[in-house]
Design a protein around this motif. Sequence first.
Motif, PDB file in Angstrom:
ATOM      1  N   GLN A   1       0.907  -1.183   0.324  1.00 29.68           N
ATOM      2  CA  GLN A   1       0.063  -0.011  -0.054  1.00 29.68           C
ATOM      3  C   GLN A   1       1.020   1.251  -0.036  1.00 29.68           C
ATOM      4  O   GLN A   1       1.942   1.233   0.399  1.00 29.68           O
ATOM      5  CB  GLN A   1      -0.933  -0.211   1.511  1.00 29.68           C
ATOM      6  CG  GLN A   1      -1.822  -1.188   1.565  1.00 29.68           C
ATOM      7  CD  GLN A   1      -2.651  -1.409   0.475  1.00 29.68           C
ATOM      8  OE1 GLN A   1      -3.252  -0.577  -0.174  1.00 29.68           O
ATOM      9  NE2 GLN A   1      -2.965  -2.807   0.042  1.00 29.68           N
ATOM     10  N   CYS A   2       0.331   2.589  -0.328  1.00 22.62           N
ATOM     11  CA  CYS A   2       0.949   3.602  -0.362  1.00 22.62           C
ATOM     12  C   CYS A   2       0.392   4.566   0.487  1.00 22.62           C
ATOM     13  O   CYS A   2      -0.678   4.598   0.542  1.00 22.62           O
ATOM     14  CB  CYS A   2       1.363   4.120  -1.903  1.00 22.62           C
ATOM     15  SG  CYS A   2       2.219   5.589  -1.858  1.00 22.62           S
ATOM     16  N   CYS A   3       1.192   5.370   1.561  1.00 20.53           N
ATOM     17  CA  CYS A   3       0.568   6.304   2.111  1.00 20.53           C
ATOM     18  C   CYS A   3       1.382   7.604   1.728  1.00 20.53           C
ATOM     19  O   CYS A   3       2.645   7.851   1.546  1.00 20.53           O
ATOM     20  CB  CYS A   3       1.345   6.647   3.726  1.00 20.53           C
ATOM     21  SG  CYS A   3       0.908   7.837   4.773  1.00 20.53           S
ATOM     22  N   THR A   4       0.377   8.772   1.144  1.00 19.13           N
ATOM     23  CA  THR A   4       0.995   9.830   0.774  1.00 19.13           C
ATOM     24  C   THR A   4       1.253  11.046   1.466  1.00 19.13           C
ATOM     25  O   THR A   4       2.054  12.031   1.087  1.00 19.13           O
ATOM     26  CB  THR A   4       0.039  10.318  -0.662  1.00 19.13           C
ATOM     27  OG1 THR A   4      -1.165  10.710   0.149  1.00 19.13           O
ATOM     28  CG2 THR A   4      -0.013   9.237  -1.432  1.00 19.13           C
TER      29      THR A   4
ATOM     30  N   VAL B   1      11.709   0.059   2.630  1.00 20.77           N
ATOM     31  CA  VAL B   1      10.743   1.179   2.758  1.00 20.77           C
ATOM     32  C   VAL B   1      11.080   2.084   1.326  1.00 20.77           C
ATOM     33  O   VAL B   1      12.138   2.173   1.073  1.00 20.77           O
ATOM     34  CB  VAL B   1      11.109   2.158   3.859  1.00 20.77           C
ATOM     35  CG1 VAL B   1      10.178   3.449   3.783  1.00 20.77           C
ATOM     36  CG2 VAL B   1      10.946   1.552   5.340  1.00 20.77           C
ATOM     37  N   TRP B   2      10.047   2.145   0.571  1.00 23.80           N
ATOM     38  CA  TRP B   2      10.077   2.739  -0.571  1.00 23.80           C
ATOM     39  C   TRP B   2       9.625   4.007  -0.669  1.00 23.80           C
ATOM     40  O   TRP B   2       8.702   4.491   0.210  1.00 23.80           O
ATOM     41  CB  TRP B   2       9.330   1.910  -1.644  1.00 23.80           C
ATOM     42  CG  TRP B   2       9.706   0.785  -1.960  1.00 23.80           C
ATOM     43  CD1 TRP B   2       9.575  -0.253  -0.937  1.00 23.80           C
ATOM     44  CD2 TRP B   2      10.681   0.214  -3.072  1.00 23.80           C
ATOM     45  NE1 TRP B   2      10.224  -1.573  -1.796  1.00 23.80           N
ATOM     46  CE2 TRP B   2      10.772  -1.258  -2.730  1.00 23.80           C
ATOM     47  CE3 TRP B   2      11.070   0.914  -4.232  1.00 23.80           C
ATOM     48  CZ2 TRP B   2      11.367  -2.022  -3.829  1.00 23.80           C
ATOM     49  CZ3 TRP B   2      11.841  -0.034  -5.120  1.00 23.80           C
ATOM     50  CH2 TRP B   2      11.858  -1.283  -4.936  1.00 23.80           C
TER      51      TRP B   2
ATOM     52  N   ASN C   1       9.317   9.207  -9.310  1.00 22.85           N
ATOM     53  CA  ASN C   1      10.047   8.138  -9.091  1.00 22.85           C
ATOM     54  C   ASN C   1      10.102   7.339  -7.818  1.00 22.85           C
ATOM     55  O   ASN C   1       9.594   7.721  -6.945  1.00 22.85           O
ATOM     56  CB  ASN C   1      11.559   8.989  -8.895  1.00 22.85           C
ATOM     57  CG  ASN C   1      11.926   9.776 -10.333  1.00 22.85           C
ATOM     58  OD1 ASN C   1      11.668   9.363 -11.580  1.00 22.85           O
ATOM     59  ND2 ASN C   1      12.255  10.988 -10.431  1.00 22.85           N
ATOM     60  N   ILE C   2      10.425   5.983  -8.034  1.00 22.67           N
ATOM     61  CA  ILE C   2      10.200   5.273  -6.835  1.00 22.67           C
ATOM     62  C   ILE C   2      11.850   4.697  -6.462  1.00 22.67           C
ATOM     63  O   ILE C   2      12.538   4.291  -7.324  1.00 22.67           O
ATOM     64  CB  ILE C   2       9.287   3.943  -7.216  1.00 22.67           C
ATOM     65  CG1 ILE C   2       7.946   4.485  -7.624  1.00 22.67           C
ATOM     66  CG2 ILE C   2       9.383   3.073  -6.127  1.00 22.67           C
ATOM     67  CD1 ILE C   2       7.214   3.242  -8.279  1.00 22.67           C
ATOM     68  N   ASP C   3      11.893   4.913  -5.256  1.00 21.87           N
ATOM     69  CA  ASP C   3      13.335   4.504  -4.732  1.00 21.87           C
ATOM     70  C   ASP C   3      13.279   3.778  -3.397  1.00 21.87           C
ATOM     71  O   ASP C   3      12.381   4.132  -2.618  1.00 21.87           O
ATOM     72  CB  ASP C   3      14.131   5.862  -4.383  1.00 21.87           C
ATOM     73  CG  ASP C   3      14.606   6.696  -5.585  1.00 21.87           C
ATOM     74  OD1 ASP C   3      15.137   5.957  -6.504  1.00 21.87           O
ATOM     75  OD2 ASP C   3      14.512   7.614  -5.686  1.00 21.87           O
TER      76      ASP C   3
ATOM     77  N   PRO D   1      19.175   7.901  -3.667  1.00 26.79           N
ATOM     78  CA  PRO D   1      20.132   7.207  -2.515  1.00 26.79           C
ATOM     79  C   PRO D   1      20.670   6.031  -3.216  1.00 26.79           C
ATOM     80  O   PRO D   1      20.066   5.391  -3.999  1.00 26.79           O
ATOM     81  CB  PRO D   1      19.069   7.005  -1.422  1.00 26.79           C
ATOM     82  CG  PRO D   1      17.604   6.963  -2.044  1.00 26.79           C
ATOM     83  CD  PRO D   1      17.815   7.818  -3.199  1.00 26.79           C
ATOM     84  N   PRO D   2      21.819   5.630  -2.866  1.00 27.09           N
ATOM     85  CA  PRO D   2      22.499   4.493  -3.296  1.00 27.09           C
ATOM     86  C   PRO D   2      21.643   3.176  -2.827  1.00 27.09           C
ATOM     87  O   PRO D   2      20.900   3.230  -1.705  1.00 27.09           O
ATOM     88  CB  PRO D   2      23.872   4.320  -2.562  1.00 27.09           C
ATOM     89  CG  PRO D   2      23.801   5.617  -2.021  1.00 27.09           C
ATOM     90  CD  PRO D   2      22.839   6.290  -1.939  1.00 27.09           C
TER      91      PRO D   2
END
Length: 145
Positions: free
Chosen positions: A16-19, A52-53, A60-62, A103-104
Amino acid sequence: PLYSSAASDVYKRQTQCCTEANEEGLHVWGHPFDLHLGTQSLAGWPKFLVRVWRLDSYGNIDIIGYGSCFLPNKPGETEFTCDTWRAKGTAMQESQAFFLEAPPKLTGADLLLSTEELWKLQGQTSGRVHFRCETILKNFKTLEI
Protein backbone atom coordinates in the motif's frame (compact mmCIF):
# COMPACT_ATOMS: atom_id res chain seq x y z
CA PRO A 1 13.24 -24.74 6.36
CA LEU A 2 12.51 -24.31 10.05
CA TYR A 3 9.22 -22.57 9.30
CA SER A 4 6.73 -22.68 6.47
CA SER A 5 4.24 -20.28 5.01
CA ALA A 6 0.67 -21.23 4.22
CA ALA A 7 0.22 -18.10 2.08
CA SER A 8 0.88 -18.13 -1.64
CA ASP A 9 3.95 -16.33 -3.02
CA VAL A 10 1.56 -14.42 -5.27
CA TYR A 11 0.84 -12.00 -2.42
CA LYS A 12 4.38 -11.33 -1.22
CA ARG A 13 4.80 -8.24 -3.42
CA GLN A 14 1.50 -6.57 -2.56
CA THR A 15 1.80 -3.23 -0.77
CA GLN A 16 0.00 0.00 0.00
CA CYS A 17 1.11 3.62 -0.28
CA CYS A 18 0.81 6.50 2.19
CA THR A 19 1.04 9.94 0.63
CA GLU A 20 0.90 12.48 3.47
CA ALA A 21 2.37 12.73 6.96
CA ASN A 22 0.08 13.18 9.97
CA GLU A 23 0.31 16.02 12.52
CA GLU A 24 3.29 14.34 14.21
CA GLY A 25 5.22 14.03 10.94
CA LEU A 26 4.63 10.27 10.72
CA HIS A 27 3.62 8.51 7.53
CA VAL A 28 0.95 6.08 8.67
CA TRP A 29 0.65 2.81 6.78
CA GLY A 30 -2.38 1.43 8.55
CA HIS A 31 -3.19 -1.62 6.48
CA PRO A 32 -3.71 -5.13 7.86
CA PHE A 33 -1.60 -8.13 7.01
CA ASP A 34 -2.43 -11.76 7.59
CA LEU A 35 0.42 -14.24 7.92
CA HIS A 36 0.22 -17.95 8.76
CA LEU A 37 3.43 -19.77 9.71
CA GLY A 38 4.15 -23.19 11.14
CA THR A 39 7.18 -24.15 13.24
CA GLN A 40 8.36 -26.88 15.57
CA SER A 41 11.16 -24.92 17.24
CA LEU A 42 12.14 -21.38 18.21
CA ALA A 43 15.46 -21.87 16.42
CA GLY A 44 15.35 -19.93 13.18
CA TRP A 45 12.31 -17.87 14.28
CA PRO A 46 10.94 -15.94 11.27
CA LYS A 47 11.70 -12.27 10.66
CA PHE A 48 10.10 -9.40 8.81
CA LEU A 49 12.32 -8.15 6.01
CA VAL A 50 11.39 -4.49 5.64
CA ARG A 51 12.02 -2.32 2.59
CA VAL A 52 10.81 1.27 2.73
CA TRP A 53 10.10 2.81 -0.66
CA ARG A 54 9.48 6.44 -1.55
CA LEU A 55 7.34 7.80 -4.35
CA ASP A 56 8.47 11.36 -5.08
CA SER A 57 6.55 14.19 -6.73
CA TYR A 58 8.08 13.27 -10.12
CA GLY A 59 6.81 9.70 -9.92
CA ASN A 60 10.24 8.19 -9.18
CA ILE A 61 10.28 5.18 -6.88
CA ASP A 62 13.35 4.61 -4.67
CA ILE A 63 14.22 2.33 -1.80
CA ILE A 64 15.10 4.60 1.10
CA GLY A 65 15.45 2.05 3.87
CA TYR A 66 16.10 -1.59 4.71
CA GLY A 67 15.53 -3.37 7.99
CA SER A 68 14.72 -6.68 9.63
CA CYS A 69 13.13 -7.67 12.91
CA PHE A 70 11.83 -10.86 14.45
CA LEU A 71 8.12 -11.60 14.47
CA PRO A 72 6.57 -11.49 17.97
CA ASN A 73 6.91 -14.78 19.86
CA LYS A 74 4.26 -14.13 22.50
CA PRO A 75 0.49 -14.15 22.08
CA GLY A 76 -1.65 -11.03 22.13
CA GLU A 77 -1.20 -7.47 20.93
CA THR A 78 2.41 -6.44 20.48
CA GLU A 79 4.01 -3.17 19.44
CA PHE A 80 7.58 -3.20 18.17
CA THR A 81 9.92 -1.04 16.15
CA CYS A 82 12.18 -1.97 13.26
CA ASP A 83 15.13 0.38 12.73
CA THR A 84 15.93 0.96 9.08
CA TRP A 85 19.11 1.95 7.29
CA ARG A 86 20.25 2.73 3.79
CA ALA A 87 23.44 1.88 1.96
CA LYS A 88 26.17 4.49 2.21
CA GLY A 89 27.84 5.09 -1.14
CA THR A 90 30.95 6.72 -2.50
CA ALA A 91 31.34 10.50 -2.35
CA MET A 92 29.85 10.77 -5.85
CA GLN A 93 26.87 8.56 -4.95
CA GLU A 94 26.25 10.53 -1.77
CA SER A 95 26.26 13.83 -3.70
CA GLN A 96 23.76 12.33 -6.14
CA ALA A 97 21.68 11.23 -3.16
CA PHE A 98 21.68 14.79 -1.85
CA PHE A 99 21.12 16.77 -5.06
CA LEU A 100 19.10 14.28 -7.12
CA GLU A 101 17.38 12.55 -4.19
CA ALA A 102 18.57 9.19 -5.54
CA PRO A 103 20.06 7.21 -2.63
CA PRO A 104 22.46 4.31 -3.28
CA LYS A 105 20.80 0.91 -3.45
CA LEU A 106 21.92 -2.63 -2.72
CA THR A 107 22.67 -4.71 -5.78
CA GLY A 108 20.54 -7.57 -4.49
CA ALA A 109 18.24 -8.43 -1.60
CA ASP A 110 20.25 -11.59 -0.88
CA LEU A 111 22.66 -9.44 1.14
CA LEU A 112 19.88 -8.72 3.63
CA LEU A 113 19.51 -12.41 4.42
CA SER A 114 23.22 -13.10 4.95
CA THR A 115 24.45 -11.91 8.34
CA GLU A 116 28.09 -12.39 7.33
CA GLU A 117 27.74 -10.23 4.21
CA LEU A 118 25.56 -7.63 5.95
CA TRP A 119 28.31 -6.74 8.43
CA LYS A 120 30.61 -5.81 5.54
CA LEU A 121 28.27 -3.05 4.31
CA GLN A 122 28.49 0.59 5.28
CA GLY A 123 25.16 2.18 6.02
CA GLN A 124 23.43 5.03 7.76
CA THR A 125 20.18 5.15 9.65
CA SER A 126 17.10 6.10 7.67
CA GLY A 127 14.24 5.90 10.15
CA ARG A 128 11.99 3.48 11.96
CA VAL A 129 8.96 1.40 11.13
CA HIS A 130 6.51 0.88 13.99
CA PHE A 131 4.37 -2.27 14.03
CA ARG A 132 1.30 -3.13 16.07
CA CYS A 133 0.00 -6.62 15.57
CA GLU A 134 -2.01 -9.42 17.16
CA THR A 135 -0.25 -12.76 17.45
CA ILE A 136 -1.97 -16.09 17.94
CA LEU A 137 0.20 -19.04 18.93
CA LYS A 138 -1.42 -22.42 18.46
CA ASN A 139 -0.24 -25.70 20.00
CA PHE A 140 2.96 -24.21 21.49
CA LYS A 141 2.27 -25.82 24.88
CA THR A 142 1.44 -29.15 23.27
CA LEU A 143 4.68 -29.08 21.28
CA GLU A 144 6.60 -27.79 24.35
CA ILE A 145 7.93 -24.77 22.48
